[in-house]
Design a protein around this motif. Structure first.
Motif, PDB file in Angstrom:
ATOM      1  N   MET A   1      86.081  37.595  74.814  1.00  0.00           N
ATOM      2  CA  MET A   1      85.800  37.082  74.851  1.00  0.00           C
ATOM      3  C   MET A   1      84.060  36.259  74.857  1.00  0.00           C
ATOM      4  N   LEU A   2      83.059  37.786  75.113  1.00  0.00           N
ATOM      5  CA  LEU A   2      82.469  37.284  74.489  1.00  0.00           C
ATOM      6  C   LEU A   2      81.409  37.737  73.186  1.00  0.00           C
ATOM      7  N   ALA A   3      82.523  37.332  71.983  1.00  0.00           N
ATOM      8  CA  ALA A   3      82.941  36.917  70.709  1.00  0.00           C
ATOM      9  C   ALA A   3      82.799  35.927  69.867  1.00  0.00           C
ATOM     10  N   TYR A   4      82.642  34.974  71.250  1.00  0.00           N
ATOM     11  CA  TYR A   4      83.100  33.607  70.531  1.00  0.00           C
ATOM     12  C   TYR A   4      81.438  32.997  70.945  1.00  0.00           C
ATOM     13  N   ARG A   5      81.113  32.338  69.478  1.00  0.00           N
ATOM     14  CA  ARG A   5      79.700  31.419  69.615  1.00  0.00           C
ATOM     15  C   ARG A   5      80.145  29.552  69.020  1.00  0.00           C
ATOM     16  N   HIS A   6      79.582  28.824  70.001  1.00  0.00           N
ATOM     17  CA  HIS A   6      79.813  27.656  69.670  1.00  0.00           C
ATOM     18  C   HIS A   6      79.353  27.589  68.310  1.00  0.00           C
ATOM     19  N   ALA A   7      78.052  27.465  68.082  1.00  0.00           N
ATOM     20  CA  ALA A   7      77.347  27.370  67.039  1.00  0.00           C
ATOM     21  C   ALA A   7      78.898  27.156  65.817  1.00  0.00           C
ATOM     22  N   PHE A   8      79.661  27.708  65.928  1.00  0.00           N
ATOM     23  CA  PHE A   8      80.103  27.669  64.521  1.00  0.00           C
ATOM     24  C   PHE A   8      81.208  25.827  64.671  1.00  0.00           C
ATOM     25  N   HIS A   9      80.937  26.065  65.374  1.00  0.00           N
ATOM     26  CA  HIS A   9      81.870  24.287  66.213  1.00  0.00           C
ATOM     27  C   HIS A   9      80.472  23.654  66.292  1.00  0.00           C
ATOM     28  N   ALA A  10      79.126  23.822  66.416  1.00  0.00           N
ATOM     29  CA  ALA A  10      79.011  22.497  67.146  1.00  0.00           C
ATOM     30  C   ALA A  10      78.717  21.566  66.378  1.00  0.00           C
ATOM     31  N   GLY A  11      79.579  20.557  66.637  1.00  0.00           N
ATOM     32  CA  GLY A  11      79.311  18.702  66.158  1.00  0.00           C
ATOM     33  C   GLY A  11      80.342  18.181  66.234  1.00  0.00           C
ATOM     34  N   ASN A  12      81.569  19.188  65.933  1.00  0.00           N
ATOM     35  CA  ASN A  12      82.664  18.927  65.550  1.00  0.00           C
ATOM     36  C   ASN A  12      83.328  17.482  65.981  1.00  0.00           C
ATOM     37  N   HIS A  13      84.656  17.384  66.059  1.00  0.00           N
ATOM     38  CA  HIS A  13      85.550  16.234  66.904  1.00  0.00           C
ATOM     39  C   HIS A  13      85.401  16.137  68.612  1.00  0.00           C
ATOM     40  N   ALA A  14      86.247  18.146  68.285  1.00  0.00           N
ATOM     41  CA  ALA A  14      86.128  17.780  70.261  1.00  0.00           C
ATOM     42  C   ALA A  14      84.328  17.759  70.528  1.00  0.00           C
ATOM     43  N   ASP A  15      83.662  18.028  70.014  1.00  0.00           N
ATOM     44  CA  ASP A  15      82.071  18.137  70.570  1.00  0.00           C
ATOM     45  C   ASP A  15      81.706  16.508  70.933  1.00  0.00           C
ATOM     46  N   VAL A  16      82.832  15.676  70.187  1.00  0.00           N
ATOM     47  CA  VAL A  16      81.723  14.055  69.971  1.00  0.00           C
ATOM     48  C   VAL A  16      82.828  13.631  70.804  1.00  0.00           C
ATOM     49  N   LEU A  17      83.965  13.787  70.819  1.00  0.00           N
ATOM     50  CA  LEU A  17      84.434  13.815  72.769  1.00  0.00           C
ATOM     51  C   LEU A  17      83.924  14.584  73.836  1.00  0.00           C
ATOM     52  N   LYS A  18      84.015  15.220  74.078  1.00  0.00           N
ATOM     53  CA  LYS A  18      83.113  15.960  75.051  1.00  0.00           C
ATOM     54  C   LYS A  18      82.139  15.386  75.237  1.00  0.00           C
ATOM     55  N   HIS A  19      81.483  15.097  74.631  1.00  0.00           N
ATOM     56  CA  HIS A  19      79.823  15.078  75.577  1.00  0.00           C
ATOM     57  C   HIS A  19      80.045  13.906  75.370  1.00  0.00           C
ATOM     58  N   LEU A  20      80.717  12.311  74.444  1.00  0.00           N
ATOM     59  CA  LEU A  20      80.453  11.663  75.191  1.00  0.00           C
ATOM     60  C   LEU A  20      81.161  10.648  76.326  1.00  0.00           C
ATOM     61  N   VAL A  21      82.578  11.335  76.971  1.00  0.00           N
ATOM     62  CA  VAL A  21      82.947  11.359  78.353  1.00  0.00           C
ATOM     63  C   VAL A  21      81.450  12.785  79.343  1.00  0.00           C
ATOM     64  N   LEU A  22      80.999  13.364  78.690  1.00  0.00           N
ATOM     65  CA  LEU A  22      80.147  13.386  79.655  1.00  0.00           C
ATOM     66  C   LEU A  22      79.043  12.871  80.312  1.00  0.00           C
ATOM     67  N   ALA A  23      78.455  12.495  78.557  1.00  0.00           N
ATOM     68  CA  ALA A  23      77.467  11.512  78.792  1.00  0.00           C
ATOM     69  C   ALA A  23      77.265  10.343  79.663  1.00  0.00           C
ATOM     70  N   GLN A  24      79.270   9.529  79.605  1.00  0.00           N
ATOM     71  CA  GLN A  24      78.945   8.319  79.972  1.00  0.00           C
ATOM     72  C   GLN A  24      79.121   8.680  82.109  1.00  0.00           C
ATOM     73  N   VAL A  25      79.456   9.942  82.135  1.00  0.00           N
ATOM     74  CA  VAL A  25      79.823  10.377  83.468  1.00  0.00           C
ATOM     75  C   VAL A  25      78.227  10.566  84.654  1.00  0.00           C
ATOM     76  N   LEU A  26      77.254  11.279  83.326  1.00  0.00           N
ATOM     77  CA  LEU A  26      76.234  11.122  84.361  1.00  0.00           C
ATOM     78  C   LEU A  26      75.262  10.467  84.193  1.00  0.00           C
ATOM     79  N   ARG A  27      75.482   8.895  83.375  1.00  0.00           N
ATOM     80  CA  ARG A  27      75.035   7.957  83.677  1.00  0.00           C
ATOM     81  C   ARG A  27      75.684   6.949  85.057  1.00  0.00           C
ATOM     82  N   TYR A  28      76.427   7.256  85.145  1.00  0.00           N
ATOM     83  CA  TYR A  28      76.990   6.537  86.157  1.00  0.00           C
ATOM     84  C   TYR A  28      76.442   7.228  87.441  1.00  0.00           C
TER      85      TYR A  28
END
Length: 284
Positions: A1-28
């Motif tokens: 578990m501690l071997a995982y580093r999100h830096a390898f995946h930062a900004g990929n399509h999954a981050d786009v979806l995740k952070h789009l949703v997060l941003a809209q929820v926080l704005r609300y």
């Protein structure tokens, strides 16, 4: 578990979806004066260089945020999300990508409470340094799943919980399900955001249905499920096809906002002709 580093995946399509949703929820959540709490169970480092050796290994951001960064025709919610990424890049060039804590830092008000959990020692140290000057903030190196019950209900009785474990071990699927169940038992009005990878794996394919059943039993305001499929598996059946977000007690505005964005994301981020999205909700 501690071997995982999100830096390898930062900004990929999954981050786009995740952070789009997060941003809209926080704005609300920020539309009301009353403070809210965000609990991020797997916070990561806060931000990532897309020029680092980690990000450059597979250059996943190139098929994610880079496809949107310079577009002038973005639907309004997507444009607002991309503007957050621009704020994280003061010189205008796409060099850094904000993780979930940075998205939160950009959108939350001083009186809102931020609680971040991250076990990886290097990422925890970077995140603690990044957020050290923000008021009403705690960065902990304890297990986010195990700590969640202690965070709920928050003092203001307004909360968002983000759960996005790496799912590198199959037990993460069961832990997410248990955390949602226990979280809703403690605070049935809370907004719970759960990200998951779309894989050709039984645990992945069954997770959304199991989350729906849990929310049906306990969530006061129903649920919303969104999935963005952008790629095909390789010849051995491996690879991430896309990702999904499950939201218990979603803002009533979120469905229409995502409906506006998802066809555009399929067009821009889809890597094969069969790219598609799923958007469904159960309102109470």
């Amino acid at each position: 578990m501690l071997a995982y580093r999100h830096a390898f995946h930062a900004g990929n399509h999954a981050d786009v979806l995740k952070h789009l949703v997060l941003a809209q929820v926080l704005r609300y959540m920020g539309e009301k004066d009353k403070a809210y709490t965000l609990v991020d169970t797997h916070a990561g480092a806060g931000g990532y260089s897309v020029e680092s050796r980690y990000a450059q290994k597979n250059a996943e951001y190139g098929t994610g945020i880079a496809k949107l960064y310079d577009r002038k025709d973005l639907p309004a919610p997507l444009a607002a999300y991309v503007d957050l990424v621009r704020q994280f890049n003061p010189d205008g060039q796409l060099r850094q990508y904000p993780g979930s804590p940075a998205v939160a830092h950009l959108l939350m008000r001083e009186h809102d409470r931020l609680r971040c959990y991250e076990l990886h020692p290097t990422d925890h140290r970077i995140l603690a340094s990044y957020l050290e000057s923000r008021p009403n903030t705690q960065v902990s190196d304890r297990d986010g799943f195990a700590s969640l019950k202690g965070e709920l209900p928050p003092p203001s009785r307004r909360a968002v919980v983000l759960m996005d474990p790496p799912y590198e071990i199959k037990t993460d699927y069961a832990k997410v399900l248990a955390a949602l169940r226990e979280g809703l038992q403690k605070f049935a009005e809370g907004v719970f955001l759960i990200w998951y990878p779309q894989l050709q794996l039984l645990e992945s394919s069954q997770l959304a249905q199991r989350l729906k059943a849990t929310a049906d039993a306990s969530a006061k305001k129903g649920w919303l499920h969104v999935r963005l499929t952008v790629a095909q598996a390789d010849e051995r059946g491996y690879g991430m096809l896309g990702s999904g977000m499950f939201i218990a007690n979603p803002p009533y505005t979120l469905y229409d906002e995502l409906q506006e964005c998802l066809p555009y994301l399929v067009e821009r981020l889809g890597q094969y002709d069969g790219a598609n999205f799923v958007l469904e909700q159960k309102a109470v």
